[in-house]
Design an enzyme around this catalytic site. Sequence first.
Site, PDB file in Angstrom:
ATOM      1  N   CYS A 203       0.808  -1.220   0.000  1.00  0.00           N
ATOM      2  CA  CYS A 203       0.000   0.000   0.000  1.00  0.00           C
ATOM      3  C   CYS A 203       0.842   1.271   0.000  1.00  0.00           C
ATOM      4  O   CYS A 203       0.328   2.346  -0.296  1.00  0.00           O
ATOM      5  CB  CYS A 203      -0.927   0.012   1.204  1.00  0.00           C
TER       6      CYS A 203
ATOM      7  N   HIS B 247      -9.274   3.356  -1.961  1.00  0.00           N
ATOM      8  CA  HIS B 247      -7.930   2.825  -1.737  1.00  0.00           C
ATOM      9  C   HIS B 247      -7.430   2.043  -2.960  1.00  0.00           C
ATOM     10  O   HIS B 247      -7.266   0.827  -2.900  1.00  0.00           O
ATOM     11  CB  HIS B 247      -7.940   1.938  -0.494  1.00  0.00           C
TER      12      HIS B 247
ATOM     13  N   CYS C 260     -14.418  -0.797   6.630  1.00  0.00           N
ATOM     14  CA  CYS C 260     -13.402  -1.339   5.729  1.00  0.00           C
ATOM     15  C   CYS C 260     -13.339  -0.500   4.454  1.00  0.00           C
ATOM     16  O   CYS C 260     -14.375  -0.049   3.944  1.00  0.00           O
ATOM     17  CB  CYS C 260     -13.739  -2.786   5.343  1.00  0.00           C
TER      18      CYS C 260
END
Length: 376
Positions: free
Chosen positions: A78, A319, A196
């Site tokens: 990430c 994300h 999430c």
Amino acid sequence: MTAVAVHGVGTSHFGRQPERDLVSLAFEAVREAFDDAGVSAIDAVWVGTVFGPAGMAQRVLRAMGITRVPVVTVENACASGTTAFLEAHEAVRTGRYGRVLALGLEQMSVAFSGAITPEPTDPEGRGGLALPALYAMSASRYLHLGLVTKEQLAAVSVKNHAHALHNPRAQYSGSYTTDDVLGSRMIADPLTLLQCCPTSDGAAAAVLGPARGAPRQVAVRGLAMRSGAPWNSGSPHVWGYDIVRDTAADAFAAAGLDAVTDVDVVEVHDAFTIGEIVTTEALGLVPPGAGGKAAAEGTTALGGAVPVNPSGGLLSRGHPLGATGLAQVAEIVWQLRGEAGGRQVDGARLGVVETMGGGVSALDGNACVVAVLEAP
């Protein structure tokens, strides 16, 4: 050595966009970054991506007429986008290149139909220990120790979705209540769906060059990266705490900061609600065990003492792994210029970006990058 500044930033919209291709996502981000910097050419490119296909960087850049310059692709989970940012910074700082593009790019909706498939060559991944489960273990530990309540976990999601109402590029936004968050579908107990981050597609870019004191250039005051150390019973902290704490200490020292309380605005890696809580504590923004309380009481909300994730964060902005770190950089640049619109933090002068790359191979995270940026 040369002092370095961010000359321009840009991003695409974030969301599930399977109808688009990598070229159009990258073009949107790079074009905005070039226009923002007032440039039409660069000397080198670093590209961060996790699941991008082989040769992807050169293909998307060729479509924009960026050829015959060095192009380096990096993968650091990430933290891939912020790793590209760090390497671009070093290339300018050391005088290797004069003007460098950092680009982050990912199209998760095409790479995966649902959640990321655990890596079969990783022992924990082969056993099914995916990242939602790993973060859920941290949340369960905090609950067991009385360091957080379920309502405080949910407060992070409520806050960040509300922030995203003011971010037109965000994937999700909304006025949710704590009950809404806790009542959403269970993903990995105790983390529910609204706790999430979503599957996302997007791109983000930054043009870096020598700091010349121009009115809109944002200085890179401190920057650090670490890879994770073995994580075992020798640490009293949950997974990810130690690497964030140590990387932040390096970055703050490089920036010459006596205390992190000097920081005005922060973008952290909140892939799950517990991630933001642990990170705010590891950064020293709040005392140990106070991260959940800070979210619930508004300390880390817009208008609070230390606004965290005014963009909406990973939970709400989205994300797209390789693009996330540079999207965080873009948000902090806009904040420090006073260009963040309805989510602007008044008078922001110092901003911090923290991106922690996941992974479960007995390490306390694959990588962490922390950057300290300063307003013009």
